[in-house]
Design a protein around this motif. Structure first.
Motif, PDB file in Angstrom:
ATOM      1  N   CYS A 102      93.306  36.735 -20.064  1.00  0.00           N
ATOM      2  CA  CYS A 102      92.689  35.764 -19.148  1.00  0.00           C
ATOM      3  C   CYS A 102      92.002  36.468 -17.978  1.00  0.00           C
ATOM      4  O   CYS A 102      90.977  35.992 -17.470  1.00  0.00           O
ATOM      5  CB  CYS A 102      93.752  34.804 -18.611  1.00  0.00           C
ATOM      6  SG  CYS A 102      94.499  33.739 -19.859  1.00  0.00           S
ATOM      7  N   PHE A 103      92.561  37.582 -17.544  1.00  0.00           N
ATOM      8  CA  PHE A 103      91.992  38.311 -16.414  1.00  0.00           C
ATOM      9  C   PHE A 103      90.792  39.165 -16.829  1.00  0.00           C
ATOM     10  O   PHE A 103      90.015  39.588 -15.984  1.00  0.00           O
ATOM     11  CB  PHE A 103      93.047  39.203 -15.776  1.00  0.00           C
ATOM     12  CG  PHE A 103      94.056  38.453 -14.958  1.00  0.00           C
ATOM     13  CD1 PHE A 103      93.899  38.337 -13.588  1.00  0.00           C
ATOM     14  CD2 PHE A 103      95.146  37.861 -15.552  1.00  0.00           C
ATOM     15  CE1 PHE A 103      94.824  37.649 -12.828  1.00  0.00           C
ATOM     16  CE2 PHE A 103      96.077  37.160 -14.801  1.00  0.00           C
ATOM     17  CZ  PHE A 103      95.913  37.045 -13.434  1.00  0.00           C
TER      18      PHE A 103
ATOM     19  N   ARG B 122      87.611  38.853 -10.351  1.00  0.00           N
ATOM     20  CA  ARG B 122      87.218  38.787  -8.940  1.00  0.00           C
ATOM     21  C   ARG B 122      88.441  38.638  -8.036  1.00  0.00           C
ATOM     22  O   ARG B 122      88.471  39.153  -6.924  1.00  0.00           O
ATOM     23  CB  ARG B 122      86.270  37.616  -8.711  1.00  0.00           C
ATOM     24  CG  ARG B 122      84.872  37.843  -9.237  1.00  0.00           C
ATOM     25  CD  ARG B 122      83.945  36.763  -8.718  1.00  0.00           C
ATOM     26  NE  ARG B 122      82.576  37.000  -9.132  1.00  0.00           N
ATOM     27  CZ  ARG B 122      81.544  36.277  -8.715  1.00  0.00           C
ATOM     28  NH1 ARG B 122      81.745  35.292  -7.862  1.00  0.00           N
ATOM     29  NH2 ARG B 122      80.328  36.538  -9.140  1.00  0.00           N
ATOM     30  N   VAL B 123      89.412  37.891  -8.521  1.00  0.00           N
ATOM     31  CA  VAL B 123      90.648  37.734  -7.756  1.00  0.00           C
ATOM     32  C   VAL B 123      91.325  39.084  -7.575  1.00  0.00           C
ATOM     33  O   VAL B 123      91.770  39.444  -6.475  1.00  0.00           O
ATOM     34  CB  VAL B 123      91.598  36.746  -8.464  1.00  0.00           C
ATOM     35  CG1 VAL B 123      92.961  36.719  -7.781  1.00  0.00           C
ATOM     36  CG2 VAL B 123      90.987  35.353  -8.490  1.00  0.00           C
ATOM     37  N   MET B 124      91.393  39.864  -8.647  1.00  0.00           N
ATOM     38  CA  MET B 124      92.070  41.151  -8.576  1.00  0.00           C
ATOM     39  C   MET B 124      91.314  42.131  -7.677  1.00  0.00           C
ATOM     40  O   MET B 124      91.927  42.915  -6.946  1.00  0.00           O
ATOM     41  CB  MET B 124      92.232  41.740  -9.975  1.00  0.00           C
ATOM     42  CG  MET B 124      93.062  40.883 -10.918  1.00  0.00           C
ATOM     43  SD  MET B 124      94.678  40.402 -10.242  1.00  0.00           S
ATOM     44  CE  MET B 124      95.493  42.002 -10.178  1.00  0.00           C
TER      45      MET B 124
ATOM     46  N   SER C 216      89.085  47.761 -12.166  1.00  0.00           N
ATOM     47  CA  SER C 216      89.268  48.482 -13.427  1.00  0.00           C
ATOM     48  C   SER C 216      90.362  47.797 -14.224  1.00  0.00           C
ATOM     49  O   SER C 216      91.187  47.061 -13.670  1.00  0.00           O
ATOM     50  CB  SER C 216      89.647  49.943 -13.169  1.00  0.00           C
ATOM     51  OG  SER C 216      90.967  50.034 -12.647  1.00  0.00           O
ATOM     52  N   GLU C 217      90.388  48.059 -15.531  1.00  0.00           N
ATOM     53  CA  GLU C 217      91.391  47.418 -16.370  1.00  0.00           C
ATOM     54  C   GLU C 217      92.804  47.859 -15.998  1.00  0.00           C
ATOM     55  O   GLU C 217      93.774  47.139 -16.246  1.00  0.00           O
ATOM     56  CB  GLU C 217      91.122  47.714 -17.847  1.00  0.00           C
ATOM     57  CG  GLU C 217      89.907  46.978 -18.392  1.00  0.00           C
ATOM     58  CD  GLU C 217      89.873  46.979 -19.908  1.00  0.00           C
ATOM     59  OE1 GLU C 217      90.936  47.193 -20.527  1.00  0.00           O
ATOM     60  OE2 GLU C 217      88.784  46.756 -20.467  1.00  0.00           O
TER      61      GLU C 217
END
Length: 398
Positions: A308-309, A327-329, A362-363
């Motif tokens: 989802c992220f 964007r949240v992260m 980044s992931e």
């Protein structure tokens, strides 16, 4: 010997799941584990100190929604921890109490017998009028400012602070709303660094847009009989010698508070909490497009949530909808924040150190940890919906 016929024997009473005033995260998790096993009557404190802990308000609200979805009928019993004349209003003035009462099919008095549903519905209606009025002095309780929509109780439409009253579209000016909330909660004179209201508004908008899309219907598209979603602003103050108290027994949160010591200009650190909750099918269910079966490995459910992220687009044409949780992260990373995510059978967190220069997404930023077990992603009791609780340090000093 006199034979007693089975039909004359009294039925087994439904157990009362009663949360004590000292209950916090671990007690809530233990209670959630009971809901899946048997029916219960729920009692929550009228005045619960847990609400003053980080994510306490939405954690308790999610517990109430999970309980209501597991019981038919869902019967809420009022607690006797406050004087009778103020107990009901004390409960309804708190976010978790409002949600618990709004999701209950029946509400009984502290004696366990008297039906007080009608009277409680009047109190709920009055509280919703305050929350939808836009008058922050009426809405705020302590240092908690709730912005909530409760769909099945909205006769005149959704909360006008969150939605356009005529079109029902998401509020287009979140920045104005965030500035008003910050101004009401925070005395700027006691902070050394400026607050990036635009970044917070962007964070707020992304999370709520995601919630708006998925809160009201199940995975088949059927409207829930009862549904709610919202954002809760809170100001949390943490004194260094008392981090353990503020963390309410959660080691990951305590460690995050401790990490602020070297950067803090004084012993007290203030955190803005932005918590978003919904009563939908949960993140993994959304990604899977079907309920998560009990036999699914927890690592597979974790992968669905992480997916989802990674989605950086929306299938909706409405520009009010969010562009994705990445964007949240990034916003969280930029401000050195802490996120707790509770959805499905997962309880996850992510913490970033403050002061990262030129942060980029980044992931690896999506390598969540288990709130209780660290790198070992483990099963937790199933919950309804999803809660995001984000802590943003304020005024650390240069």
């Amino acid at each position: 010997m006199v034979e007693v016929k089975a039909e004359t024997m009294p039925p087994n009473p439904i157990p009362n799941d009663r949360l004590k005033k000292r209950a916090a995260y671990l007690e809530c998790e233990a209670m959630l584990g009971k809901f899946a096993d048997r029916a219960s009557v729920l009692t929550v404190p009228n005045k619960w100190p847990f609400e003053a802990r980080p994510s306490g308000a939405v954690t308790a609200s999610q517990l109430a929604v999970t309980w209501a979805r597991a019981n038919d009928p869902a019967i809420l019993q009022l607690s006797d921890d406050e004087a009778p004349e103020i107990a009901a209003s004390t409960l309804i003035n708190r976010t978790y109490g409002l949600i618990a009462a709004a999701f209950a099919d029946k509400i009984i008095g502290r004696d366990g017998e008297r039906d007080v549903t009608a009277g409680m519905l009047k109190l709920i209606s009055g509280r919703l009028s305050e929350l939808y009025s836009g008058k922050f002095d009426q809405m705020i309780h302590g240092q908690v400012l709730p912005l909530i929509s409760i769909d099945h109780l909205e006769r005149d439409g959704p909360n006008p602070l969150l939605y356009h009253p005529a079109t029902g579209a998401i509020n287009s000016d979140f920045l104005k709303l965030v500035k008003q909330a910050l101004g009401r909660l925070i005395d700027r004179n006691r902070l050394r660094d400026p607050i990036d209201a635009e970044a917070i508004a962007s964070l707020f908008r992304e999370l709520f847009s995601n919630t708006h899309l998925h809160a009201r219907t199940d995975l088949s598209g059927t409207l829930y009989p009862r549904s709610a979603r919202g954002i809760v602003f809170s100001l949390r103050q943490v004194d260094h010698p008392r981090e353990a108290d503020a963390a309410a027994g959660v080691a990951a949160l305590r460690d995050y508070f401790l990490s602020m010591r070297e950067r803090a200009a004084r012993n007290r650190v203030e955190f803005l909490e932005v918590s978003v909750f919904d009563s939908g099918p949960g993140l993994a269910g959304r990604a899977n497009r079907a309920p998560i079966p009990d036999e699914m490995p927890i690592k597979e459910e974790y992968s669905l949530v992480r997916q989802c992220f990674l989605k950086n687009h929306t299938t909706e044409n409405d520009p009010a909808h969010g562009l994705g949780l990445p964007r949240v992260m990034l916003a969280l990373k930029s401000c050195g924040g802490f996120m707790r995510l509770r959805t499905g059978r997962l309880s996850l967190y992510k913490a970033f150190a403050p002061g990262i220069e030129n942060p980029e997404f980044s992931e690896e930023d999506l390598d969540f940890l288990d709130l209780l077990y660290g790198e070992q992603i483990s099963f937790h009791p199933q919950v309804a919906g999803a809660t995001f609780s984000i802590l943003i340090p304020l005024g650390l000093g240069s």
